[in-house]
Design a protein around this motif. Structure first.
Motif, PDB file in Angstrom:
ATOM      1  N   ARG C 125     -34.044 -49.876  10.829  1.00  0.00           N
ATOM      2  CA  ARG C 125     -35.252 -49.721  11.629  1.00  0.00           C
ATOM      3  C   ARG C 125     -35.194 -48.471  12.503  1.00  0.00           C
ATOM      4  NH1 ARG C 125     -38.231 -55.062  13.988  1.00  0.00           N
ATOM      5  NH2 ARG C 125     -40.297 -54.099  13.978  1.00  0.00           N
ATOM      6  N   GLU C 176     -41.116 -42.083  16.150  1.00  0.00           N
ATOM      7  CA  GLU C 176     -40.668 -43.314  15.517  1.00  0.00           C
ATOM      8  C   GLU C 176     -40.566 -44.438  16.548  1.00  0.00           C
ATOM      9  OE1 GLU C 176     -40.337 -45.359  12.420  1.00  0.00           O
ATOM     10  OE2 GLU C 176     -40.515 -43.166  12.233  1.00  0.00           O
ATOM     11  N   LEU C 180     -42.586 -47.785  16.664  1.00  0.00           N
ATOM     12  CA  LEU C 180     -41.805 -49.029  16.711  1.00  0.00           C
ATOM     13  C   LEU C 180     -42.322 -49.937  17.824  1.00  0.00           C
ATOM     14  CD1 LEU C 180     -39.186 -50.106  15.355  1.00  0.00           C
ATOM     15  CD2 LEU C 180     -37.953 -49.263  17.333  1.00  0.00           C
ATOM     16  N   SER C 183     -45.640 -51.375  16.918  1.00  0.00           N
ATOM     17  CA  SER C 183     -45.630 -52.459  15.935  1.00  0.00           C
ATOM     18  C   SER C 183     -45.035 -53.727  16.536  1.00  0.00           C
ATOM     19  CB  SER C 183     -44.856 -52.041  14.683  1.00  0.00           C
ATOM     20  OG  SER C 183     -43.487 -51.944  14.970  1.00  0.00           O
TER      21      SER C 183
END
Ligand SMILES: Nc1ncnc2c1ncn2[C@@H]1O[C@H](COP(=O)(O)OP(=O)(O)OP(=O)(O)O)[C@@H](O)[C@H]1O
Ligand SMILES: [Mg+2]
Lengths: 385, 282, 318
Positions: C125, C176, C180, C183
């Motif tokens: 991730r 990112e 992240l 989300s």
């Protein structure tokens, strides 16, 4: 608030630990009190203990008022080389020994040193000594007469003074680990008109109820001994502890006694000794008169002139003629260090040097004579003429 | 604490942290280096005795003179040599590092946020130090016996009492000796762990711990302090010789166990008191 | 106190010696929000986070996290909280993966059967899969930071507390992390993020609190905080002329001295007071013959608001 609660165990734990340490001996002391006995009855009780079988740990403490040296480095064999230091160690340091006894003819004494051990094993007429540091074993065969002798012959002849601190011997088990039974014999001989005797029956030694025989010299300040307490196991009559107190000293001057004892018969294999491979074995035949005197000392002893004894009882003085002892250590040529140590220990007096301990005085005269007694130095000096 | 714990996830292993701690400790190069250094002690002794064939003079550390006749004594000689300095040094490093090391890395805060639980983390850290103590004494004895068997003749072992024992009895006593020596170090490890909770500088905690071991041994050698001798955590360190007597003298084993337990209780609770109340600010 | 807040503090205070590092903090972080926690260096953000996580004890005041009192319910609350506190911390002698395995093993409630899978997923991730076996001492600053974030994501969390998550990250990493957080928030996780990157906060957060010298100086939704003056900026070679026109419209001109938005050079800016429309300004400028190269109207930036709240001074408060 919450923080304080979390510190609670940290405060409680040391308190509990210290509490347990203080309480434990108190609990152990709670042994039942045996019926009252007179001094004679207690002495008779001792006589019944001759054939007892037991094993136990014996501890010896001395506080003779001598300077104490830092113990030798762990595991090293230092200290063994210097005779004076060795004697000093014998006099000032504490010793622990294990004793295994199965009746009159089987005994084993182990002096427990740091990473070393000195053993004396007797099995009938055969006696072995073994020193783990030097790897030397001695085998002594007792003559038929002597091997039938007293209950604890491995200790050898008792020294002439009431305690064991005779200089001149090397650190052998014989000298250090006078078993309680031996010292009891000495004490019995000392019970003469010169001594007050009292018995109490409330104490305990090694967790066992004992009779305490307290011997107090009547001679007052003529002797250095304040009193001697002999503790006798109430059930078996075995002497469990001897304590000698010196005049004007709070701490016990000398004590030897069991810290634990078990009255079951020790394993028979303990008394069968086979010298290990690599050990130097010397064989002796003991003279009938002194069955187990330390072997290398035996020929000397025969050659010596007899010592002179002045007085009786507590203030006895023994005079050893010149040449009777190697007073400056057991080696004939004392090294510089050991004579220096000897000089530090002794003080110069007219005609020689004097050593004063709390129980014993020694006067080393320049002409080689040695006077020893449990009396003040002044008494020795006046005995010189 | 008013709320019930969430049901423990299926498959959660409470000992996972201990496993992780041991894996981390023993995979560390520093730990391996220290164990290697300890292994070097018997190896050097064996080689030195072999090359010079000295040791018959009766001088030097205990058991040294036995080596030429029986290689199995190398392990015991190495223990004697290591106990005053090398063992406390390595255990001091591990114990002093327990909490302070994590604090200085900053990982302490992530372990606590995980959450590891302060008490559990302290316990696991102490156990890690204890396991290292066992490993350290085992390395010395086992490597010593191994190198001794390689370089010298071996045979029945002579005890201090002069009696001789066979291989099975010897193995048992060697194991007991490892047990005794590591047990002797448990109180010391507890002290180190406590000191480790006091600081975030691991080197400081290590040094203080090792200095304490030295100070305790010095005090133990001064007869003027004989009253406190039985209370010193180093007092019974050399009594492992009692396992080489016939019969084995258990007195010092028991006495030392009680002594070490006392130190563990006292310094363990001090460490708990300190670590459960302190702010983790590293 | 409402119980649907993810974090709630009242009167939270931390005193270091004589300094009040956090002073009487009343903070409410609604569930499901992405909460920006701002403040200059040394204003007490990390100290607050340490107290929330039970690392440091509060000098006074109360904390409720996920509905339970802290640090009392620490053991039941923390497994549901992922955290990055004052940067990542690593065991340099372990690989990145071993680092995460160890920290996951520390969680008494983390199922060990899925440990490896969860660690790998977390590494994936944050984009560290390829460096997972590398010893962590060889990690770059940003790789360590990613490892720290991965640690916070080892298990599904109800609350993420991230102290400066994009510190040291490259632009891709920053993006990112932003996506992240978005989300995760979309999945219902509450995110409490402290940062000095105000543009990032502006893009991410629904709520904001601003600390200054241990005290809370602003607290609310991003909109509430940003509401305030709207500015008009005119780019023109006829700056003096334009300034005159704006003054005639009763628009207060910005001080020329205060940086690049003022009337120095070829641009003039002024506060667009209520009732004056941008088109009115345009018409007036054109009527006055000002050569307009560009005209922009913008609300106050978070940065401007931040500076207004916490002061211009560069020196940290002792
Ligand atoms: N361990 C400590 N001891 C004493 N004072 C401390 C300690 N930790 C922090 N402080 C003080 O508390 C205040 C707040 O520090 P904190 O780390 O919370 O600031 P911050 O808002 O996180 O700053 P930054 O933006 O630089 O991370 C600072 O003045 C700092 O000096
Ligand atoms: Mg910070």
């Amino acid at each position: 608030m919450n923080k304080n609660v979390k510190w609670l165990p940290a405060i409680l734990a040391p308190v509990l630990v210290i509490g347990a340490v203080v309480a434990a001996p108190a609990v152990a002391r709670a042994a039942s009190t045996p019926p009252d006995k007179t001094a004679q009855q207690v002495l008779a009780l001792i006589a019944t203990a001759k054939d007892a079988a037991y094993s136990g740990t014996v501890e010896q403490h001395s506080d003779l008022g001598l300077p104490q040296l830092p113990t030798a480095g762990p595991g090293s064999s230092a200290g063994g080389s210097d005779a004076t230091a060795q004697i000093l160690d014998l006099l000032t340091a504490d010793h622990t020994a294990r004793v295994f006894v199965d009746g009159a003819s089987k005994q084993r004494v182990q002096v427990l040193d740091k990473l070393a051990e000195r053993d004396v094993i007797r099995n009938g007429s055969e006696v072995w000594t073994y020193d783990s540091k030097t790897k030397k074993a001695n085998r002594i065969t007792l003559s038929a007469r002597s091997s039938a002798g007293s209950g604890t012959p491995i200790i050898g002849p008792v020294p002439n003074d009431p305690d064991t601190s005779t200089p001149g011997g090397s650190a052998t088990p014989e000298l250090q680990t006078l078993s309680p039974a031996q010292l009891a014999d000495r004490a019995i001989q000392a019970i003469t008109p010169s001594t007050y005797v009292a018995v109490t029956s409330t104490a305990s030694v090694a967790g066992r109820a004992v009779y305490e025989l307290e011997l107090t010299p009547k001679t007052g300040s003529a002797t250095l001994v304040s009193h001697v307490v002999l503790s006798v196991d109430a059930a078996t009559g075995l002497p469990l502890r001897v304590v000698v107190d010196a005049r004007g000293q709070k701490a016990d001057a000398f004590s030897v006694g069991f810290s634990s004892i078990d009255f079951s018969t020790p394993a028979a294999s303990l008394f069968r000794f086979t010298p290990p491979t690599g050990a130097t074995v010397t064989t002796h035949t003991a003279p009938a008169t002194s069955p187990t005197k330390k072997p290398h000392a035996a020929p000397n002893a025969a050659a010596h002139p007899k010592p002179t004894v002045t007085g009786t009882g507590w203030d006895t003085i023994v005079e050893l003629p010149a040449g009777a002892t190697a007073t400056k250590g057991s080696s004939p040529t004392p090294s510089a260090t050991q004579s220096k140590l000897l000089d530090e220990l002794t003080t110069a007096v007219p005609g020689g040097r004097a050593l004063q301990t709390s129980l014993l005085s020694v006067l080393l005269l320049d002409d080689g004579r040695v006077l020893v007694g449990s009396v003040p130095i002044a008494s020795l000096e006046s005995a010189v003429q | 604490m008013s709320r019930a714990e969430p049901a423990r996830a299926p498959g959660a292993r409470p000992f996972a942290l201990l496993g992780s701690e041991l894996a981390t400790l023993f995979r560390r190069r520093r730990t391996i280096a220290m164990l290697g250094a300890l292994a070097l002690v018997p190896i050097l002794i064996a080689i030195a005795v072999r090359v010079t064939s000295a040791g018959s003079s009766g001088r030097g550390p205990a058991f040294l003179s036995d080596i030429t006749q029986n290689g199995l004594f190398v392990g015991f000689t190495a223990l004697t040599v290591s106990i005053p300095l090398f063992l406390p040094l390595t255990i001091g490093v591990v114990a002093g590092d327990t909490i302070a090391g994590e604090a200085s890395l900053g990982t302490l805060r992530y372990l606590l946020v995980a959450p590891a639980g302060r008490l559990r983390l302290l316990g696991v850290k102490y156990l890690g130090a204890a396991v290292f103590a066992i490993a350290a004494s085992a390395v010395i004895v086992v490597v010593g016996i191994g190198i001794g068997a390689l370089l010298f003749p071996i045979g029945p072992v002579t005890l201090l009492s002069g009696d001789t024992i066979g291989a099975g009895d010897f193995a048992l006593r060697a194991l007991l000796m490892i047990g005794y020596v590591s047990m002797s170090l448990l109180g010391f490890a507890a002290i180190g762990t406590f000191i480790s909770t006091l600081t975030t500088v691991p080197v400081g905690a290590m040094a203080a711990t090792v200095v304490l071991a030295a100070a305790s041994q010095i005090m133990d050698a001064l007869p003027q302090l004989s009253a406190v001798h039985p209370w010193l955590f180093t007092h019974d360190w050399f009594a492992f010789g009692d396992l080489l007597r016939n019969p084995i003298s258990w007195d010092s084993y028991a006495q030392n166990a009680v002594l070490q337990l006392g130190y563990i209780v006292v310094f363990g609770s001090l460490a708990i008191g300190r670590f459960t109340t302190t702010d983790v600010l590293s | 106190m409402t119980t649907d807040a993810a974090i709630e503090t009242s009167g939270l205070t931390k005193i270091f010696g004589r300094q009040r590092a956090v002073d009487d903090l009343d903070l409410t972080v609604p569930r499901g929000s992405v909460f920006g926690f701002l403040g200059p260096n040394g204003s007490g953000k990390t100290t607050t986070i340490r107290m929330l996580l039970g690392l440091a004890g509060a000098s006074s005041g109360e904390i409720r996290m996920l509905g339970a009192p802290m640090p009392g319910a620490l053991r039941s609350v923390l497994p549901r909280v992922g955290a990055l506190v004052e940067g990542p911390a690593i065991y340099p002698f372990l690989s990145g993966r071993a680092n995460l395995l160890r920290l996951d093993a520390a969680d008494l409630h983390a199922p060990s059967a899925t440990r490896r899978a969860r660690v790998d997923a977390a590494l994936d991730r944050v984009g560290l899969s390829h460096a997972a076996q590398k010893k962590a001492h060889a990690y770059s600053l940003g790789m360590k930071q990613r490892l720290g974030i991965a640690n916070a994501l080892l298990r599904p969390r109800d609350l993420l507390i991230l102290d400066e998550p994009s510190n040291g990250l490259d632009p891709q990493g920053t993006r990112e992390v932003r996506s992240l957080i978005r989300s995760l928030a979309a999945e219902g996780t509450t995110v409490f993020v402290s940062s000095h990157l105000l543009s990032e906060i502006e893009q991410l957060c629904s709520h904001v609190a601003v600390m200054s010298a241990g005290r809370l100086v602003a607290h609310g939704t991003l909109e509430e905080l940003r509401r305030g003056e709207v500015r008009v900026t005119v780019r023109t070679p006829d700056a003096a002329n334009a300034a005159r026109v704006l003054t005639e419209l009763n628009l207060p001109l910005d001080e020329p001295a205060s940086g690049d938005t003022a009337g120095s050079g070829d641009s003039v800016s002024a506060v667009l007071v209520d009732g004056v429309l941008p088109e009115t300004v345009t018409a007036a400028l054109v009527a006055a013959g000002v050569r307009v190269r560009g005209l922009s109207v913008a609300g106050e930036t978070l940065e401007e608001r931040f500076v207004a709240l916490t002061g211009e001074g560069f020196d940290v408060a002792g």
